[in-house]
Design an enzyme around this catalytic site. Structure first.
Site, PDB file in Angstrom:
ATOM      1  N   CYS A   1       0.830  -1.215   0.000  1.00  0.00           N
ATOM      2  CA  CYS A   1       0.000   0.000   0.000  1.00  0.00           C
ATOM      3  C   CYS A   1       0.863   1.263   0.000  1.00  0.00           C
ATOM      4  CB  CYS A   1      -0.925  -0.023   1.222  1.00  0.00           C
ATOM      5  SG  CYS A   1      -1.637   1.570   1.653  1.00  0.00           S
TER       6      CYS A   1
ATOM      7  N   CYS B   1       0.405   3.476   3.017  1.00  0.00           N
ATOM      8  CA  CYS B   1       1.048   2.876   4.190  1.00  0.00           C
ATOM      9  C   CYS B   1       2.558   3.174   4.194  1.00  0.00           C
ATOM     10  CB  CYS B   1       0.826   1.372   4.209  1.00  0.00           C
ATOM     11  SG  CYS B   1      -0.915   0.863   4.189  1.00  0.00           S
TER      12      CYS B   1
ATOM     13  N   CYS C   1     -13.849   0.074 -10.957  1.00  0.00           N
ATOM     14  CA  CYS C   1     -13.759  -0.776  -9.764  1.00  0.00           C
ATOM     15  C   CYS C   1     -13.368  -2.218 -10.128  1.00  0.00           C
ATOM     16  CB  CYS C   1     -15.091  -0.744  -9.020  1.00  0.00           C
ATOM     17  SG  CYS C   1     -15.312  -2.063  -7.810  1.00  0.00           S
TER      18      CYS C   1
ATOM     19  N   CYS D   1     -15.859  -4.859  -8.967  1.00  0.00           N
ATOM     20  CA  CYS D   1     -17.052  -4.892  -9.837  1.00  0.00           C
ATOM     21  C   CYS D   1     -16.778  -5.718 -11.094  1.00  0.00           C
ATOM     22  CB  CYS D   1     -17.458  -3.467 -10.224  1.00  0.00           C
ATOM     23  SG  CYS D   1     -17.762  -2.362  -8.827  1.00  0.00           S
TER      24      CYS D   1
END
Length: 495
Positions: free
Chosen positions: A48, A51, A383, A386
């Site tokens: 991340c 992060c 997304c 999705c």
């Protein structure tokens, strides 16, 4: 728990190397939280980017707090390893920071900025008592310690206890102090019991005059500490969203334009206090957000977003924003005479199925059809989740689409949410909800596995018609398998 031994070794190694941030695992997380009165926990993933940016700031904050001998611990949990623990904590994004007060269930979100000094400041406040006992000599310095402080003046234990209840509820957001000095109360123009908010902005002092009830006092504090005209940014956006009040955005890209328009808006903001929050937003940094409330990216711009209905009321961008124009805009809004602007894609001329395409223009017609159970996916084209769901969702829709009887009872639909205004608050993608026939005011959100069987059973269990589509599909497949087997056997006999 898998990897627990490795994680423990790594945690020990990090301490050995001088880190003031301890890595926790499922094996030691709960015991550590119980043993320490105040812990800030970061749930992260090594891949991340946010992060990685937080890591040095978090480490520096831990070191500062350790050097200051604060009773505050900073820990981190690697969710790619401690997946079970992170699931138990409801972690859905990285990094997620939570504040624990000596118990797993005594937890609140970290709402400060992600810089070392901000983390230290926030956690230092958290380490203080919910209410600071004030002596007269330190009263002025206490008032000046923060941009907002809330002070209670008391002469009886019951009122003091009520104030403490409010302080414990709102301690993550505000600093509270209390005094039983009658002379100090008189000097401040109040008679105990009383609550006074001191601010470094707007009205410097606001006195609570209502009944001494905790819920009323909490509402007063939340309302009166909201600036007449605030600023939308990473630190304030969630607060505005959680207030539930309509939010009026003023997009500006220069300090001169901001100063001029804020001066015009100030009397309006005073008169609409408690009805509409008004805030500026830096268009040069967050201009793209204008499209979410149906504004073009040209500045300055102004619009009111009703959070409860998701309606957006846009000040005409073809005209100059003036004092008279804003006054008229707010008067029309208050009278209910403004028409919301609707963002909508054009509906398809023919629904080719099996997943029915919904737009803002067709939302009521399709989703709120009282005769049909409607399962709708709120999605975004970008997304990834999705996209992974799409084949399964298509297969689910096909079951109903192929059967003329089922087609009259159940609709499986989707709406491209960023490009269509919908009357639903959607916090993430995909969000799936079932609107049962005859009960459209009570949609049911889906939270199960994204499998064909689970989705079909969700419609069966919660829809009006209780259609068992998965069982129907299986019976058809079994019949096909039987026919195939029979055909194969016949072919074999002929050989």
């Amino acid at each position: 728990m898998k990897f627990s031994f490795i994680s423990t070794v790594l945690a020990a190694a990090s301490v050995a190397l001088g880190s003031d941030v301890l890595s926790l695992t499922k094996d030691n997380f709960e015991s550590f939280i119980k043993e320490n009165p105040l812990t800030l926990a970061e749930f992260f993933a090594p891949w991340c980017g946010h992060c990685k940016a937080l890591a040095p700031e978090y480490e520096q904050a831990a070191t500062i707090l350790s050097d200051q001998k604060k009773a505050v611990k900073l820990v981190k949990i690697d969710c790619t390893v401690q997946d079970e623990l992170c699931s138990e904590q409801g972690i859905e994004g990285f990094p997620t920071l939570k504040v624990f007060r000596g118990a797993i269930d005594d937890v609140s979100p970290y709402t400060g900025q992600r810089k070392a000094d901000d983390i230290v400041s926030f956690m230092t406040k958290m380490s203080m008592p919910a209410v600071t006992d004030l002596v007269t000599e330190k009263f002025e310095s206490f008032k000046a310690a923060e941009s907002v402080v809330v002070v209670g003046f008391f002469s009886d234990p019951a009122s003091n206890q009520t104030f403490s209840e409010v302080a414990n509820q709102l301690r993550d957001s505000f600093v509270f102090g209390a005094s039983n000095d009658e002379k100090l109360a008189a000097a401040e123009g109040v008679t105990a019991p009383a609550v006074v908010i001191y601010k470094s902005y707007d009205d410097a002092k606001t006195i609570y005059t209502g009944d001494f009830v905790a819920a009323n006092i909490a509402s007063f504090v939340k309302l009166e500490t909201t600036p007449f005209i605030g600023e939308v940014g990473p630190a304030t956006y969630a607060g505005y969203m959680e207030s539930g009040l309509p939010l009026a955005y003023l997009f500006v890209d220069s300090e001169d334009a901001k100063s001029e328009l804020v001066e015009i808006l100030l009397p309006i903001a005073r008169s609409f206090r408690g009805k509409v929050n008004i805030a500026t937003i830096d268009a040069s940094r967050y201009g793209q957000h204008a499209e979410n409330i149906n504004l073009k990216q040209q500045w300055p711009a102004f619009a009111i977003h009703e959070l409860s209905s998701n309606n957006k009321f846009v000040y005409n961008q073809e005209t100059v924003i003036t004092e008279d124009g804003l006054v008229a805009f707010f008067e029309s809004y208050e009278a209910g005479a403004l028409t919301p602007t609707i963002k909508s894609q054009e509906p398809p001329e023919i629904q080719e199925g099996p997943v029915v395409i919904v737009t803002a223009k067709t939302y009521d017609e399709i989703v709120l059809d009282e005769d049909k159970d409607v399962l709708i996916e709120f999605y975004a084209t970008w997304c990834g989740h999705c996209k992974r769901l799409a084949p399964t969702y298509e297969e689910l829709a096909q079951i109903f689409w192929d059967d003329e009887d089922l087609k009259k009872k159940v609709v499986v639909a989707k709406v491209d949410t960023p490009n269509n205004d919908v009357p639903e608050e959607v916090r993430g993608f995909p969000t799936i909800k079932l609107y049962p026939a005859g009960d459209k005011l009570n949609p049911i959100e889906y939270s199960g596995d994204r499998t064909l069987e689970s989705l079909a059973n969700f419609i069966r269990d919660n829809g009006k018609y209780h259609v068992d589509a998965y069982a129907k599909l299986k019976s058809v497949q079994d019949a096909i398998d039987v026919d195939s087997a029979a055909e194969e056997e016949t072919t074999h006999d002929e050989l």
